[in-house]
Write a protein that holds these residues in place. Structure first.
Motif, PDB file in Angstrom:
ATOM      1  N   HIS A 101     -18.767  23.741  -2.466  1.00  0.00           N
ATOM      2  CA  HIS A 101     -20.320  23.348  -1.991  1.00  0.00           C
ATOM      3  C   HIS A 101     -21.110  24.361  -2.728  1.00  0.00           C
ATOM      4  O   HIS A 101     -22.402  23.904  -3.025  1.00  0.00           O
ATOM      5  CB  HIS A 101     -20.300  23.271  -0.829  1.00  0.00           C
ATOM      6  N   LEU A 102     -20.961  25.615  -2.400  1.00  0.00           N
ATOM      7  CA  LEU A 102     -21.978  26.762  -2.715  1.00  0.00           C
ATOM      8  C   LEU A 102     -21.870  26.876  -4.296  1.00  0.00           C
ATOM      9  O   LEU A 102     -22.890  26.966  -4.666  1.00  0.00           O
ATOM     10  CB  LEU A 102     -21.248  28.305  -2.302  1.00  0.00           C
ATOM     11  N   LEU A 103     -20.848  26.538  -4.876  1.00  0.00           N
ATOM     12  CA  LEU A 103     -21.095  26.668  -6.398  1.00  0.00           C
ATOM     13  C   LEU A 103     -21.820  25.386  -7.040  1.00  0.00           C
ATOM     14  O   LEU A 103     -22.605  25.547  -7.859  1.00  0.00           O
ATOM     15  CB  LEU A 103     -19.450  26.297  -7.034  1.00  0.00           C
ATOM     16  N   GLN A 104     -21.526  24.228  -6.408  1.00  0.00           N
ATOM     17  CA  GLN A 104     -22.294  23.136  -6.616  1.00  0.00           C
ATOM     18  C   GLN A 104     -23.832  23.512  -6.677  1.00  0.00           C
ATOM     19  O   GLN A 104     -24.618  22.976  -7.387  1.00  0.00           O
ATOM     20  CB  GLN A 104     -21.926  21.751  -6.052  1.00  0.00           C
ATOM     21  N   PRO A 152     -17.528  37.942  -1.377  1.00  0.00           N
ATOM     22  CA  PRO A 152     -17.916  39.371  -1.099  1.00  0.00           C
ATOM     23  C   PRO A 152     -19.085  39.813  -2.127  1.00  0.00           C
ATOM     24  O   PRO A 152     -19.743  40.467  -1.800  1.00  0.00           O
ATOM     25  CB  PRO A 152     -16.718  40.171  -1.117  1.00  0.00           C
ATOM     26  N   ARG A 153     -18.787  39.389  -3.465  1.00  0.00           N
ATOM     27  CA  ARG A 153     -19.819  39.908  -4.515  1.00  0.00           C
ATOM     28  C   ARG A 153     -20.877  38.784  -4.821  1.00  0.00           C
ATOM     29  O   ARG A 153     -21.435  38.849  -5.922  1.00  0.00           O
ATOM     30  CB  ARG A 153     -18.971  40.231  -5.679  1.00  0.00           C
ATOM     31  N   GLY A 154     -21.064  37.825  -3.950  1.00  0.00           N
ATOM     32  CA  GLY A 154     -22.071  36.867  -3.886  1.00  0.00           C
ATOM     33  C   GLY A 154     -21.875  35.939  -5.364  1.00  0.00           C
ATOM     34  O   GLY A 154     -20.992  35.470  -5.365  1.00  0.00           O
ATOM     35  N   ALA A 155     -23.223  35.942  -6.058  1.00  0.00           N
ATOM     36  CA  ALA A 155     -22.785  35.002  -7.153  1.00  0.00           C
ATOM     37  C   ALA A 155     -21.927  35.157  -8.165  1.00  0.00           C
ATOM     38  O   ALA A 155     -21.466  34.534  -8.868  1.00  0.00           O
ATOM     39  CB  ALA A 155     -24.023  34.820  -7.767  1.00  0.00           C
ATOM     40  N   VAL A 156     -21.580  36.581  -8.104  1.00  0.00           N
ATOM     41  CA  VAL A 156     -20.561  36.882  -9.183  1.00  0.00           C
ATOM     42  C   VAL A 156     -19.102  36.160  -8.848  1.00  0.00           C
ATOM     43  O   VAL A 156     -18.493  35.594  -9.847  1.00  0.00           O
ATOM     44  CB  VAL A 156     -20.198  38.334  -9.172  1.00  0.00           C
ATOM     45  N   ASP A 157     -18.807  36.036  -7.663  1.00  0.00           N
ATOM     46  CA  ASP A 157     -17.583  35.305  -7.433  1.00  0.00           C
ATOM     47  C   ASP A 157     -17.838  33.875  -7.602  1.00  0.00           C
ATOM     48  O   ASP A 157     -16.668  32.952  -7.971  1.00  0.00           O
ATOM     49  CB  ASP A 157     -17.219  35.407  -5.883  1.00  0.00           C
ATOM     50  N   LEU A 158     -18.782  33.316  -7.560  1.00  0.00           N
ATOM     51  CA  LEU A 158     -19.008  31.802  -7.964  1.00  0.00           C
ATOM     52  C   LEU A 158     -18.906  31.527  -9.495  1.00  0.00           C
ATOM     53  O   LEU A 158     -18.607  30.663  -9.854  1.00  0.00           O
ATOM     54  CB  LEU A 158     -20.368  31.493  -7.286  1.00  0.00           C
ATOM     55  N   ALA A 159     -19.532  32.617 -10.238  1.00  0.00           N
ATOM     56  CA  ALA A 159     -19.300  32.525 -11.628  1.00  0.00           C
ATOM     57  C   ALA A 159     -17.983  32.556 -11.998  1.00  0.00           C
ATOM     58  O   ALA A 159     -17.491  32.194 -13.094  1.00  0.00           O
ATOM     59  CB  ALA A 159     -20.002  33.971 -12.170  1.00  0.00           C
ATOM     60  N   VAL A 160     -17.349  33.394 -11.272  1.00  0.00           N
ATOM     61  CA  VAL A 160     -15.421  33.025 -11.530  1.00  0.00           C
ATOM     62  C   VAL A 160     -15.063  32.010 -11.185  1.00  0.00           C
ATOM     63  O   VAL A 160     -14.270  31.462 -12.084  1.00  0.00           O
ATOM     64  CB  VAL A 160     -14.890  34.780 -10.740  1.00  0.00           C
ATOM     65  N   LEU A 161     -15.652  31.357 -10.160  1.00  0.00           N
ATOM     66  CA  LEU A 161     -14.848  30.079  -9.834  1.00  0.00           C
ATOM     67  C   LEU A 161     -15.345  29.076 -10.741  1.00  0.00           C
ATOM     68  O   LEU A 161     -14.821  28.025 -11.280  1.00  0.00           O
ATOM     69  CB  LEU A 161     -15.434  29.803  -8.358  1.00  0.00           C
ATOM     70  N   TYR A 162     -16.724  29.138 -11.239  1.00  0.00           N
ATOM     71  CA  TYR A 162     -17.291  28.261 -12.048  1.00  0.00           C
ATOM     72  C   TYR A 162     -16.348  28.077 -13.468  1.00  0.00           C
ATOM     73  O   TYR A 162     -16.007  27.295 -14.143  1.00  0.00           O
ATOM     74  CB  TYR A 162     -18.451  28.725 -12.628  1.00  0.00           C
ATOM     75  N   HIS A 163     -15.891  29.370 -14.026  1.00  0.00           N
ATOM     76  CA  HIS A 163     -15.042  29.542 -15.335  1.00  0.00           C
ATOM     77  C   HIS A 163     -13.653  29.103 -15.068  1.00  0.00           C
ATOM     78  O   HIS A 163     -13.053  28.181 -15.791  1.00  0.00           O
ATOM     79  CB  HIS A 163     -14.906  30.920 -15.565  1.00  0.00           C
ATOM     80  N   GLN A 164     -12.930  29.166 -13.826  1.00  0.00           N
ATOM     81  CA  GLN A 164     -11.732  28.798 -13.510  1.00  0.00           C
ATOM     82  C   GLN A 164     -11.773  27.181 -13.379  1.00  0.00           C
ATOM     83  O   GLN A 164     -10.753  26.667 -13.805  1.00  0.00           O
ATOM     84  CB  GLN A 164     -11.351  29.421 -12.328  1.00  0.00           C
ATOM     85  N   LYS A 165     -12.769  26.678 -12.948  1.00  0.00           N
ATOM     86  CA  LYS A 165     -12.882  25.270 -12.743  1.00  0.00           C
ATOM     87  C   LYS A 165     -13.082  24.573 -14.236  1.00  0.00           C
ATOM     88  O   LYS A 165     -12.777  23.416 -14.450  1.00  0.00           O
ATOM     89  CB  LYS A 165     -14.112  24.651 -12.009  1.00  0.00           C
TER      90      LYS A 165
END
Length: 230
Positions: free
Chosen positions: A11-14, A49-62
């Motif tokens: 949800h955060l990533l979306q 923990p790293r905020g948007a950086v962790d979301l960027a990682v998740l975006y790539h993995q998706k």
């Protein structure tokens, strides 16, 4: 067909994707994602923990998962092996819905502090492609295949970001040329190994490289490979 349940991080990533083109993968984007998604801030910070950086990682993995799903649906059996690799890279780029999000991610991961994340993500994409294509390498070739594909993928992404041709035709031509360059390297290696003189010169290095093994799928030590004694 069962519906995949979204996690709070999903949800955060979306929510974040609406803001990344304007604010990048920044704290402002992360704060906006928390507000828009309704995820509790404490939960969000514990998940990222790293905020948007962790979301960027998740975006790539998706994106990698979307690529694998497309590869599973497509019939690549009639294609040459090099064409299968090219198709996989194309599927990966076509999984991107907004090029600006990737552009912002490229800027983020170009920072020295996130260089390790960038290398790990690109290597993960290359590994996912080779694994999906049925690579059975157990020696140093496991590493060289992924290293060369990582280079091809990185170069293609940078070219694709600046490509304005119809349906990214120029990018696919660029990709085909890079794949052909890799195949020429493989042909050169085969010629060296078949040459009586050069093969003797390479006997020592080949013996040394023969002790390099591919990592176990369930590694026990956390190391990227293993060394075995003869």
């Amino acid at each position: 067909m069962p519906t995949t349940r979204l996690t709070p991080k999903d949800h955060l990533l979306q929510a974040a994707q609406m803001h990344v083109p304007f604010d990048g993968w920044s704290q402002a984007t992360f704060d906006a994602a928390i507000a828009d998604s309704g995820v509790d801030r404490t939960v969000a910070q514990s998940l990222c923990p790293r905020g948007a950086v962790d979301l960027a990682v998740l975006y790539h993995q998706k994106g990698d998962k979307a690529m694998l799903a497309k590869m599973a649906e497509a019939d690549l059996s009639t294609l040459k092996y090099s064409a299968r690799v090219a198709a996989a890279v194309r599927f990966r780029l076509e999984a991107v819905e907004d090029k600006e999000i990737v552009r912002r991610g490229t800027t983020l991961f170009a920072l020295p502090i996130y260089a390790g994340d960038a290398a790990k993500l690109i290597w993960g994409t290359a590994d996912a492609i080779w694994t999906a294509l049925g690579d059975t390498s157990e020696d140093v070739n496991w590493y060289t295949k992924r290293a060369t594909l990582s280079g091809v993928y990185s170069a293609t992404v940078l070219y694709w970001l600046g490509d304005t041709s119809a349906d990214h035709a120029d990018t696919w031509s660029f990709l085909d040329r890079r794949i052909e360059n890799v195949m020429q390297i493989e042909k050169l290696k085969a010629q060296v190994n078949s040459n009586p003189v050069l093969s003797k010169l390479m006997a020592g290095p080949n013996w040394l490289l023969g002790h390099v093994k591919a990592p176990q799928r369930m590694p026990q030590s956390g190391m990227p490979g293993r060394w075995t004694r003869s």
